[in-house]
Write a protein that holds these residues in place. Structure first.
Motif, PDB file in Angstrom:
ATOM      1  N   GLU A 177       0.914  -1.319   0.102  1.00 26.88           N
ATOM      2  CA  GLU A 177       0.070   0.090   0.050  1.00 26.88           C
ATOM      3  C   GLU A 177       0.779   1.328   0.102  1.00 26.88           C
ATOM      4  O   GLU A 177       0.573   2.297  -0.668  1.00 26.88           O
ATOM      5  N   ALA A 178       2.046   1.130   0.848  1.00 27.23           N
ATOM      6  CA  ALA A 178       2.927   2.182   0.813  1.00 27.23           C
ATOM      7  C   ALA A 178       3.491   2.592  -0.637  1.00 27.23           C
ATOM      8  O   ALA A 178       3.390   3.697  -0.888  1.00 27.23           O
ATOM      9  N   ALA A 179       3.846   1.463  -1.266  1.00 25.12           N
ATOM     10  CA  ALA A 179       4.366   1.674  -2.764  1.00 25.12           C
ATOM     11  C   ALA A 179       3.239   2.168  -3.654  1.00 25.12           C
ATOM     12  O   ALA A 179       3.523   3.192  -4.357  1.00 25.12           O
ATOM     13  N   ARG A 180       2.080   1.898  -3.337  1.00 25.80           N
ATOM     14  CA  ARG A 180       0.893   2.371  -4.095  1.00 25.80           C
ATOM     15  C   ARG A 180       0.881   3.897  -3.938  1.00 25.80           C
ATOM     16  O   ARG A 180       0.489   4.663  -4.704  1.00 25.80           O
ATOM     17  N   MET A 181       0.888   4.273  -2.491  1.00 24.29           N
ATOM     18  CA  MET A 181       0.903   5.668  -2.038  1.00 24.29           C
ATOM     19  C   MET A 181       2.147   6.334  -2.702  1.00 24.29           C
ATOM     20  O   MET A 181       1.838   7.525  -2.995  1.00 24.29           O
ATOM     21  N   ASP A 182       2.994   5.756  -2.885  1.00 29.57           N
ATOM     22  CA  ASP A 182       4.320   6.530  -3.460  1.00 29.57           C
ATOM     23  C   ASP A 182       4.196   6.641  -4.862  1.00 29.57           C
ATOM     24  O   ASP A 182       5.114   6.961  -5.475  1.00 29.57           O
ATOM     25  N   GLY A 183       3.200   6.253  -5.389  1.00 32.14           N
ATOM     26  CA  GLY A 183       3.126   6.385  -6.921  1.00 32.14           C
ATOM     27  C   GLY A 183       3.434   5.432  -7.847  1.00 32.14           C
ATOM     28  O   GLY A 183       3.582   5.355  -9.128  1.00 32.14           O
ATOM     29  N   ALA A 184       3.804   4.070  -7.377  1.00 22.99           N
ATOM     30  CA  ALA A 184       4.070   2.938  -7.950  1.00 22.99           C
ATOM     31  C   ALA A 184       2.713   2.157  -8.540  1.00 22.99           C
ATOM     32  O   ALA A 184       1.867   1.847  -8.091  1.00 22.99           O
ATOM     33  N   ASN A 185       2.954   1.989  -9.843  1.00 27.41           N
ATOM     34  CA  ASN A 185       1.844   1.271 -10.511  1.00 27.41           C
ATOM     35  C   ASN A 185       2.158  -0.309 -10.242  1.00 27.41           C
ATOM     36  O   ASN A 185       3.290  -0.722  -9.806  1.00 27.41           O
ATOM     37  N   LEU A 186       1.188  -1.385 -10.787  1.00 29.97           N
ATOM     38  CA  LEU A 186       1.441  -2.429 -10.601  1.00 29.97           C
ATOM     39  C   LEU A 186       2.762  -3.072 -10.980  1.00 29.97           C
ATOM     40  O   LEU A 186       3.499  -3.776 -10.351  1.00 29.97           O
ATOM     41  N   ARG A 187       3.216  -2.553 -12.101  1.00 28.67           N
ATOM     42  CA  ARG A 187       4.570  -3.273 -12.695  1.00 28.67           C
ATOM     43  C   ARG A 187       5.616  -2.714 -11.724  1.00 28.67           C
ATOM     44  O   ARG A 187       6.234  -3.656 -11.335  1.00 28.67           O
ATOM     45  N   ASN A 188       5.675  -1.424 -11.500  1.00 34.40           N
ATOM     46  CA  ASN A 188       6.808  -0.886 -10.583  1.00 34.40           C
ATOM     47  C   ASN A 188       6.700  -1.659  -9.119  1.00 34.40           C
ATOM     48  O   ASN A 188       7.506  -1.932  -8.608  1.00 34.40           O
ATOM     49  N   GLU A 189       5.695  -1.696  -8.668  1.00 39.51           N
ATOM     50  CA  GLU A 189       5.287  -2.544  -7.539  1.00 39.51           C
ATOM     51  C   GLU A 189       5.814  -3.889  -7.420  1.00 39.51           C
ATOM     52  O   GLU A 189       6.583  -4.280  -6.567  1.00 39.51           O
ATOM     53  N   ILE A 190       5.834  -4.800  -8.513  1.00 41.19           N
ATOM     54  CA  ILE A 190       6.210  -5.886  -8.606  1.00 41.19           C
ATOM     55  C   ILE A 190       7.661  -5.983  -8.768  1.00 41.19           C
ATOM     56  O   ILE A 190       8.606  -6.763  -8.138  1.00 41.19           O
ATOM     57  N   ILE A 191       8.168  -4.831  -9.485  1.00 44.14           N
ATOM     58  CA  ILE A 191       9.756  -4.902  -9.975  1.00 44.14           C
ATOM     59  C   ILE A 191      10.449  -4.474  -8.816  1.00 44.14           C
ATOM     60  O   ILE A 191      11.510  -4.896  -8.302  1.00 44.14           O
ATOM     61  N   TYR A 192      10.034  -3.368  -8.072  1.00 44.81           N
ATOM     62  CA  TYR A 192      11.146  -2.621  -7.203  1.00 44.81           C
ATOM     63  C   TYR A 192      10.731  -3.310  -5.609  1.00 44.81           C
ATOM     64  O   TYR A 192      11.382  -3.038  -4.811  1.00 44.81           O
ATOM     65  N   VAL A 193       9.366  -3.692  -5.323  1.00 42.68           N
ATOM     66  CA  VAL A 193       9.016  -3.944  -4.210  1.00 42.68           C
ATOM     67  C   VAL A 193       9.010  -5.463  -3.701  1.00 42.68           C
ATOM     68  O   VAL A 193       9.628  -5.967  -3.181  1.00 42.68           O
TER      69      VAL A 193
END
Lengths: 276, 333
Positions: free
Chosen positions: A172-188
């Protein structure tokens, strides 16, 4: 506080641990020892432990009689191929079940696990007929797919367990920080689950490497892996224990070495999440 | 800017209505605290504003534009979670840089903002550490740092101090208040701790079962609670609430009187009782008076010099102009 232990207790526990360890690994130790004996010493009674003339003749015989490299390559292709294919299918599956569960998620997981409870021989005939009609008998392709399907429930379950350990708030933090699904998977998500994915990969390579039922029943020569290599030494010309042992040692050595070097990773992966 | 308006916002999980339709306006630059007992829907309300939950009805307007359907990232809000929710595999620097990286801010600007946030939050020496190597308070600061660098329209805090020990909590409370004074950015802060609410808020929103019970400044709520629930919830120790004969005397169903509005005497007064527990804090003394026939125990706050002990007989007198009267619906009369 640490529990009090006396030296005597500790010695006893150590002795028991060694006893169990030797008992478990005895068949492997004995196989390796036998592979260096002559055929006569191998079947000697009482058995000879260490005082025999060590010989490499069995290894030479085994290698001249069959093409070890071909079996080895088949094993590598089948175990690694089926594991990678399995991960490709299982990662999205485990992801959706861990992070977007529905009321049927639990049932799906149980259903997948239940397929592991069915005896493989129960579906041997239909699988065999199916592969025959597709012309895939004795092919690596067929074995990669069958092995992948065999281990898929385990892969999904393991990944599901690892993914579930990731706190939802971090995503959720990643989502708040502006990550889309792709970035959420790659970076987090992926960096956090690499240990879990790695141990899943290792365990499944080992399982696929050691699998004998399907490999023996669905191959003859072209796609035969090391399990078939061992089996080929067991019957036709009577029992040659020393050669059989040499073949077995050669077949299990690669995976044993892999397991040895990755044991830390494996144990960490299997106990992942047990202790915070 | 950071004005947030909720219009008829409601939330249900399946059949269960967690938040019945409610309206609320949060002005730009305000420090608003949502307070209420566990399960009152305050965190859900915050998550609706953040966009982490979808509303079941109503509209969320941020700075004049309808953000009801916008994704969390598009709302321009930053959130600090109870568990801090730091990325464990990234250094502090990378954690703070993450939202800027996602927003595509250039490296030089990223570095400038990281350095200034680190300086403001005393994190300069820890930028290359992993979250696992930090203490709870430091992790909390990193989470705040990650929120600051985004330069959001508003900060959302979800019980950010509840994982810290008591001493650290007081310190961080001050730091967050100072941060608000410096940045003048809208902050919405969720807590179940009414002391945090009283000390930090410009405006408190008291929630119970998803309903807003009262909205107002801390002292407004303290002095003029709109109903029995707010009267009992705001203030520590709690307001004394009496029903029965004592209330009827004042023509009410329930009356309330705060511990500091009851005077004590050894020989005369309105209500007689016996001291059960006495707590001497030096500056103040708290007495829990039993056998008054009013309630199980009446809490009284007296000067630290007053020397009553456990078991002493005591007379209590409420300050007549400080008595709160409530009708049978629990509403203020």
């Amino acid at each position: 506080m640490a529990r009090q232990t006396t030296t005597g207790q500790r010695a006893l526990v150590t002795a028991v641990a060694w006893g169990i360890g030797i008992l478990i690994s005895f068949p492997i130790i004995w196989t390796v020892l036998t592979s260096f004996k002559t055929e006569a010493t191998a079947i000697a009674s009482p058995p000879v432990w260490f005082s025999f003339d060590w010989t490499l003749q069995n290894y030479i015989d085994v290698n001249t009689r069959s093409d070890y490299a071909r079996y080895f390559m088949n094993s590598v292709v089948i175990s690694i191929g089926s594991t990678l294919l399995g991960l490709a299918v299982a990662i999205p599956a485990a992801w959706s079940m861990a992070f977007q569960p529905t009321k049927n998620t639990k049932n799906v997981l149980m259903w997948m696990l239940s397929t592991k409870m069915m005896p493989a021989v129960g579906v041997l005939v239909p699988v065999y007929m199916g592969l025959r009609s597709m012309g895939l008998l004795d092919s690596r392709t067929a074995l990669v797919i069958i092995m992948m399907l065999m281990n898929l429930p385990i892969i999904v379950w393991m990944l599901f367990t690892y993914f579930r350990e990731i706190p939802g708030e971090i995503l959720e933090a990643a989502r708040m920080d502006g990550a889309n699904l792709r970035n959420e998977i790659i970076y987090v998500l992926t960096p956090m689950t690499v240990p879990g994915i790695a141990s899943t990969l290792l365990l499944n390579v080992i399982l696929a490497w050691n699998e004998a039922f399907w490999t023996l029943n669905l191959t003859t020569t072209n796609a035969a892996p090391l399990t078939a290599f061992i089996a080929s030494f067991s019957s036709p010309q009577g029992l040659f224990y020393a050669k059989l042992s040499a073949a077995s040692t050669m077949a299990i050595a690669p995976i044993l070495i892999l397991g040895w070097f990755s044991q830390k990773q494996l144990v960490r992966g299997l106990t992942f999440g047990a202790v915070k | 800017m950071g004005q947030i308006t909720l219009e008829n916002v409601a939330k249900s999980f399946g059949e269960v209505e967690v938040i019945p339709p409610l309206d609320l306006t949060i002005e730009d630059g305000e420090f608003v605290v949502f307070v209420g007992p566990s399960g009152c829907g305050k965190s859900t309300l915050l998550r609706l504003i953040a966009g982490l939950e979808d509303v079941s009805g109503g509209k969320i307007v941020i700075d004049g534009s309808d953000a009801t359907q916008a994704s969390p990232a598009k709302r321009g809000l930053a959130m600090v979670f109870q568990s801090y929710a730091l990325y464990p595999h990234m250094s502090v620097r990378k954690n703070i840089a993450f939202p800027m990286k996602m927003a595509g801010i250039d490296e030089a600007e990223q570095k400038r903002r990281i350095d200034s946030a680190a300086k403001a939050l005393n994190l300069t020496d820890y930028l290359d550490r992993r979250p696992g190597q930090l203490s709870g308070g430091q992790r909390q600061r990193v989470a705040i740092g990650r929120a600051i660098v985004r330069e959001p329209a508003a900060f959302l805090f979800d019980e950010p101090l509840s994982n810290l020990d008591a001493a650290l909590r007081v310190g961080m409370r001050l730091e967050i208040s100072e941060l608000h004074n410096r940045l003048k950015t809208t902050m919405i802060y969720v807590t179940h701790d009414q002391v945090e609410a009283m000390t930090m808020a410009d405006k408190i929103v008291v929630l119970q079962a998803g309903r807003i019970e009262q909205v107002g400044s801390p002292l407004e709520l303290y002095r003029n609670p709109r109903n029995v629930f707010v009267a009992g919830f705001i203030g520590s120790p709690k307001m004394n609430l009496f029903t029965g004969a004592a209330a009827v005397e004042y023509g009410a169903e329930t009356i309330g009187v705060r511990p500091e509005h009851v005077s004590v005497s050894a020989d005369s007064g309105k209500w007689k009782g016996r001291i059960g527990v006495s707590e001497h804090l030096g500056s103040d003394s708290f007495f829990y008076v039993e056998d008054t026939g009013l309630a199980d125990a009446v809490t009284v706050r007296a000067d630290g010099e007053v020397a009553f002990r456990h078991g002493d007989e005591i007379w209590l007198t409420p300050a007549e102009d400080k008595i709160h009267r409530f009708d049978k619906n629990g509403d203020r009369m």
